[in-house]
Design a protein around this motif. Sequence first.
Motif, PDB file in Angstrom:
ATOM      1  N   PHE A  60      32.914  55.960  34.252  1.00  0.00           N
ATOM      2  CA  PHE A  60      34.341  56.050  33.964  1.00  0.00           C
ATOM      3  C   PHE A  60      35.087  55.283  35.041  1.00  0.00           C
ATOM      4  CE2 PHE A  60      38.449  58.382  34.417  1.00  0.00           C
ATOM      5  CZ  PHE A  60      38.962  58.093  33.170  1.00  0.00           C
ATOM      6  N   ARG A  61      35.978  54.380  34.632  1.00  0.00           N
ATOM      7  CA  ARG A  61      36.687  53.539  35.592  1.00  0.00           C
ATOM      8  C   ARG A  61      38.193  53.706  35.473  1.00  0.00           C
ATOM      9  NH1 ARG A  61      34.060  47.596  36.602  1.00  0.00           N
ATOM     10  NH2 ARG A  61      32.328  48.307  37.919  1.00  0.00           N
ATOM     11  N   VAL A  62      38.843  53.710  36.632  1.00  0.00           N
ATOM     12  CA  VAL A  62      40.290  53.834  36.694  1.00  0.00           C
ATOM     13  C   VAL A  62      40.834  52.671  37.510  1.00  0.00           C
ATOM     14  CG1 VAL A  62      42.240  55.283  37.352  1.00  0.00           C
ATOM     15  CG2 VAL A  62      40.097  56.345  36.605  1.00  0.00           C
ATOM     16  N   LEU A  63      41.797  51.971  36.938  1.00  0.00           N
ATOM     17  CA  LEU A  63      42.424  50.819  37.591  1.00  0.00           C
ATOM     18  C   LEU A  63      43.764  51.260  38.167  1.00  0.00           C
ATOM     19  CD1 LEU A  63      42.124  47.684  37.939  1.00  0.00           C
ATOM     20  CD2 LEU A  63      43.512  47.463  35.871  1.00  0.00           C
ATOM     21  N   VAL A  64      43.961  51.050  39.482  1.00  0.00           N
ATOM     22  CA  VAL A  64      45.151  51.561  40.170  1.00  0.00           C
ATOM     23  C   VAL A  64      45.842  50.433  40.925  1.00  0.00           C
ATOM     24  CG1 VAL A  64      45.999  53.197  41.893  1.00  0.00           C
ATOM     25  CG2 VAL A  64      44.081  53.831  40.413  1.00  0.00           C
ATOM     26  N   ASP A  65      47.172  50.413  40.858  1.00  0.00           N
ATOM     27  CA  ASP A  65      47.965  49.504  41.681  1.00  0.00           C
ATOM     28  C   ASP A  65      47.891  50.003  43.128  1.00  0.00           C
ATOM     29  OD1 ASP A  65      50.116  48.313  43.163  1.00  0.00           O
ATOM     30  OD2 ASP A  65      51.096  47.813  41.256  1.00  0.00           O
ATOM     31  N   PRO A  66      47.323  49.227  44.056  1.00  0.00           N
ATOM     32  CA  PRO A  66      47.141  49.730  45.421  1.00  0.00           C
ATOM     33  C   PRO A  66      48.439  49.899  46.195  1.00  0.00           C
ATOM     34  CG  PRO A  66      46.557  47.417  45.309  1.00  0.00           C
ATOM     35  CD  PRO A  66      46.806  47.861  43.897  1.00  0.00           C
ATOM     36  N   TYR A  67      49.543  49.329  45.707  1.00  0.00           N
ATOM     37  CA  TYR A  67      50.809  49.424  46.425  1.00  0.00           C
ATOM     38  C   TYR A  67      51.679  50.579  45.918  1.00  0.00           C
ATOM     39  CZ  TYR A  67      49.487  44.928  48.336  1.00  0.00           C
ATOM     40  OH  TYR A  67      48.806  43.924  48.987  1.00  0.00           O
ATOM     41  N   SER A  68      51.717  50.768  44.605  1.00  0.00           N
ATOM     42  CA  SER A  68      52.520  51.860  44.050  1.00  0.00           C
ATOM     43  C   SER A  68      51.698  53.124  43.839  1.00  0.00           C
ATOM     44  CB  SER A  68      53.154  51.425  42.725  1.00  0.00           C
ATOM     45  OG  SER A  68      52.152  51.253  41.731  1.00  0.00           O
ATOM     46  N   GLY A  69      50.368  52.981  43.755  1.00  0.00           N
ATOM     47  CA  GLY A  69      49.507  54.119  43.456  1.00  0.00           C
ATOM     48  C   GLY A  69      49.492  54.482  41.990  1.00  0.00           C
ATOM     49  N   GLU A  70      50.129  53.665  41.146  1.00  0.00           N
ATOM     50  CA  GLU A  70      50.212  53.940  39.709  1.00  0.00           C
ATOM     51  C   GLU A  70      48.889  53.629  39.024  1.00  0.00           C
ATOM     52  OE1 GLU A  70      52.634  52.303  35.761  1.00  0.00           O
ATOM     53  OE2 GLU A  70      53.046  51.462  37.758  1.00  0.00           O
ATOM     54  N   ILE A  71      48.476  54.520  38.129  1.00  0.00           N
ATOM     55  CA  ILE A  71      47.283  54.283  37.315  1.00  0.00           C
ATOM     56  C   ILE A  71      47.641  53.281  36.224  1.00  0.00           C
ATOM     57  CG2 ILE A  71      45.619  55.298  35.720  1.00  0.00           C
ATOM     58  CD1 ILE A  71      45.758  57.868  37.314  1.00  0.00           C
ATOM     59  N   ILE A  72      46.977  52.126  36.235  1.00  0.00           N
ATOM     60  CA  ILE A  72      47.274  51.057  35.282  1.00  0.00           C
ATOM     61  C   ILE A  72      46.501  51.255  33.983  1.00  0.00           C
ATOM     62  CG2 ILE A  72      47.279  48.574  34.911  1.00  0.00           C
ATOM     63  CD1 ILE A  72      49.208  49.585  37.094  1.00  0.00           C
ATOM     64  N   SER A  73      45.227  51.550  34.095  1.00  0.00           N
ATOM     65  CA  SER A  73      44.405  51.771  32.903  1.00  0.00           C
ATOM     66  C   SER A  73      43.165  52.564  33.286  1.00  0.00           C
ATOM     67  CB  SER A  73      43.990  50.442  32.261  1.00  0.00           C
ATOM     68  OG  SER A  73      43.085  49.739  33.108  1.00  0.00           O
ATOM     69  N   GLU A  74      42.502  53.115  32.297  1.00  0.00           N
ATOM     70  CA  GLU A  74      41.263  53.856  32.521  1.00  0.00           C
ATOM     71  C   GLU A  74      40.408  53.763  31.264  1.00  0.00           C
ATOM     72  OE1 GLU A  74      42.859  58.349  31.669  1.00  0.00           O
ATOM     73  OE2 GLU A  74      43.221  57.504  33.656  1.00  0.00           O
ATOM     74  N   HIS A  75      39.102  53.680  31.455  1.00  0.00           N
ATOM     75  CA  HIS A  75      38.206  53.530  30.321  1.00  0.00           C
ATOM     76  C   HIS A  75      36.773  53.824  30.742  1.00  0.00           C
ATOM     77  CE1 HIS A  75      37.971  49.578  32.368  1.00  0.00           C
ATOM     78  NE2 HIS A  75      36.699  49.643  32.015  1.00  0.00           N
ATOM     79  N   TYR A  76      35.931  54.050  29.752  1.00  0.00           N
ATOM     80  CA  TYR A  76      34.499  54.146  29.978  1.00  0.00           C
ATOM     81  C   TYR A  76      33.913  52.742  29.822  1.00  0.00           C
ATOM     82  CZ  TYR A  76      35.099  59.171  29.596  1.00  0.00           C
ATOM     83  OH  TYR A  76      35.518  60.467  29.806  1.00  0.00           O
ATOM     84  N   TRP A  77      32.989  52.410  30.687  1.00  0.00           N
ATOM     85  CA  TRP A  77      32.384  51.084  30.677  1.00  0.00           C
ATOM     86  C   TRP A  77      31.762  50.779  29.314  1.00  0.00           C
ATOM     87  CZ3 TRP A  77      32.503  46.938  33.677  1.00  0.00           C
ATOM     88  CH2 TRP A  77      31.535  45.961  33.519  1.00  0.00           C
ATOM     89  N   GLY A  78      32.087  49.618  28.785  1.00  0.00           N
ATOM     90  CA  GLY A  78      31.593  49.236  27.473  1.00  0.00           C
ATOM     91  C   GLY A  78      32.590  49.495  26.360  1.00  0.00           C
ATOM     92  N   ARG A  79      33.745  50.092  26.699  1.00  0.00           N
ATOM     93  CA  ARG A  79      34.743  50.406  25.675  1.00  0.00           C
ATOM     94  C   ARG A  79      35.891  49.398  25.661  1.00  0.00           C
ATOM     95  NH1 ARG A  79      30.868  53.363  25.687  1.00  0.00           N
ATOM     96  NH2 ARG A  79      30.829  55.521  24.920  1.00  0.00           N
ATOM     97  N   THR A  80      35.864  48.405  26.546  1.00  0.00           N
ATOM     98  CA  THR A  80      36.868  47.354  26.550  1.00  0.00           C
ATOM     99  C   THR A  80      36.192  46.034  26.183  1.00  0.00           C
ATOM    100  OG1 THR A  80      36.540  46.815  28.896  1.00  0.00           O
ATOM    101  CG2 THR A  80      38.157  48.530  28.367  1.00  0.00           C
ATOM    102  N   LEU A  81      36.992  45.049  25.825  1.00  0.00           N
ATOM    103  CA  LEU A  81      36.440  43.753  25.440  1.00  0.00           C
ATOM    104  C   LEU A  81      35.639  43.144  26.577  1.00  0.00           C
ATOM    105  CD1 LEU A  81      36.180  41.348  23.529  1.00  0.00           C
ATOM    106  CD2 LEU A  81      38.384  40.504  24.412  1.00  0.00           C
ATOM    107  N   TRP A  82      36.207  43.178  27.796  1.00  0.00           N
ATOM    108  CA  TRP A  82      35.549  42.528  28.930  1.00  0.00           C
ATOM    109  C   TRP A  82      34.229  43.220  29.275  1.00  0.00           C
ATOM    110  CZ3 TRP A  82      36.077  37.901  30.570  1.00  0.00           C
ATOM    111  CH2 TRP A  82      35.619  37.512  31.819  1.00  0.00           C
ATOM    112  N   SER A  83      34.243  44.548  29.337  1.00  0.00           N
ATOM    113  CA  SER A  83      33.002  45.249  29.671  1.00  0.00           C
ATOM    114  C   SER A  83      31.997  45.180  28.528  1.00  0.00           C
ATOM    115  CB  SER A  83      33.292  46.706  30.047  1.00  0.00           C
ATOM    116  OG  SER A  83      33.934  47.397  28.994  1.00  0.00           O
ATOM    117  N   SER A  84      32.465  45.031  27.286  1.00  0.00           N
ATOM    118  CA  SER A  84      31.548  44.861  26.165  1.00  0.00           C
ATOM    119  C   SER A  84      30.817  43.531  26.257  1.00  0.00           C
ATOM    120  CB  SER A  84      32.301  44.945  24.829  1.00  0.00           C
ATOM    121  OG  SER A  84      32.809  46.250  24.619  1.00  0.00           O
TER     122      SER A  84
END
Length: 346
Positions: A60-84
């Motif tokens: 399970f991966r979570v993408l976070v803006d390191p400056y604001s701390g905002e969660i940008i996106s989250e997904h399980y590996w293989g469930r997005t186009l790029w990871s697929s």
Amino acid sequence: MRHEAQAQPRPLDGILQTVQAAHPEKTGKWSLLLPGYGNDYLWLEYPEPVETADEFFAPFRVLVDPYSGEIISEHYWGRTLWSSIYQIHASLLTARLGVEIGRFGFDTVCFSGLLLFISALTGLYLWWPRWGKFKKSVAIKRGASPERFYFDLHKTTGFYSSIILLILAFTGFSFSYVDYIKPLIRGFSAVKEKHLEEPDVKSKVISNAPPLSIAQAVAQASTIFPDAELRGAETPDGKDGVYCISKRQPGEANRRWPRSKVWIDQYSGKVLAVQDPDQFTAGETFLNVLWPLHSGEALGLAGRILWCVSGVAPLALYVTGILRWRQKRRAKRLNAKRPAKFWPPS
């Protein structure tokens, strides 16, 4: 990602707390990968979620803006186009069909690297020109017939991509079959398993003692690698788990996932183990650079672009090879239909 030019990244502990608050059911180890080398965001990865426990690899991966701390996106590996796309490349999407099937798919893809290696090597042998004809052998003749054009395209593509294809094939094969490669390497250099594998270390549990923060663990790791760049951190997995801090020393081929690591007791801050690529033997260094050689990151952005372009070479070789085979087959059929010529005896 938008942020002020003078803004400072948020503390890693605060970002982790934000992600853990959003996913309280995911307790235990989290891995943090810092921005850099083409990645502007902070990645947090939970390696073994129960939701995908029956898959070969699906953290399970979570993408976070390191400056604001905002969660940008989250997904399980293989469930997005790029990871697929990665899954297609690594296991032909078999990772979703179960652990055993996924492992078989991964092993099969890696073994195909050996076939590519043999194909590229034999192609070089068949192409190798006679003395004095090298220049002609690496050029495409202008205004040539389709037969000659496909032939020239096949041999020039093979020549200019051969070195990179051999590297890609060998390194890809090694990811599943490195145990077959190590005996060959030990023929010229020592390879100590403890230098390359994760050590079996645990924290000494201290009752009522609070664990260290990520910042404290990083500070402790900096006493071992003071001039190295911080690249990542793994939090303890359970009460006896340890921190693992990853740093990149100058000159390391591994840029995003370097091998300069420090394992730290989560209570006392004691350094339990150290992995230092500068102390590797020649054989261990060779094994250590297999991944950055496969991805092209060992040569920076230029290497990744060149590797990407070379990835199209096998398709070009196989297509032009089939076209030449069909041309020769058609020519052979035509020759067979022509009447035989008989010359009278002299």
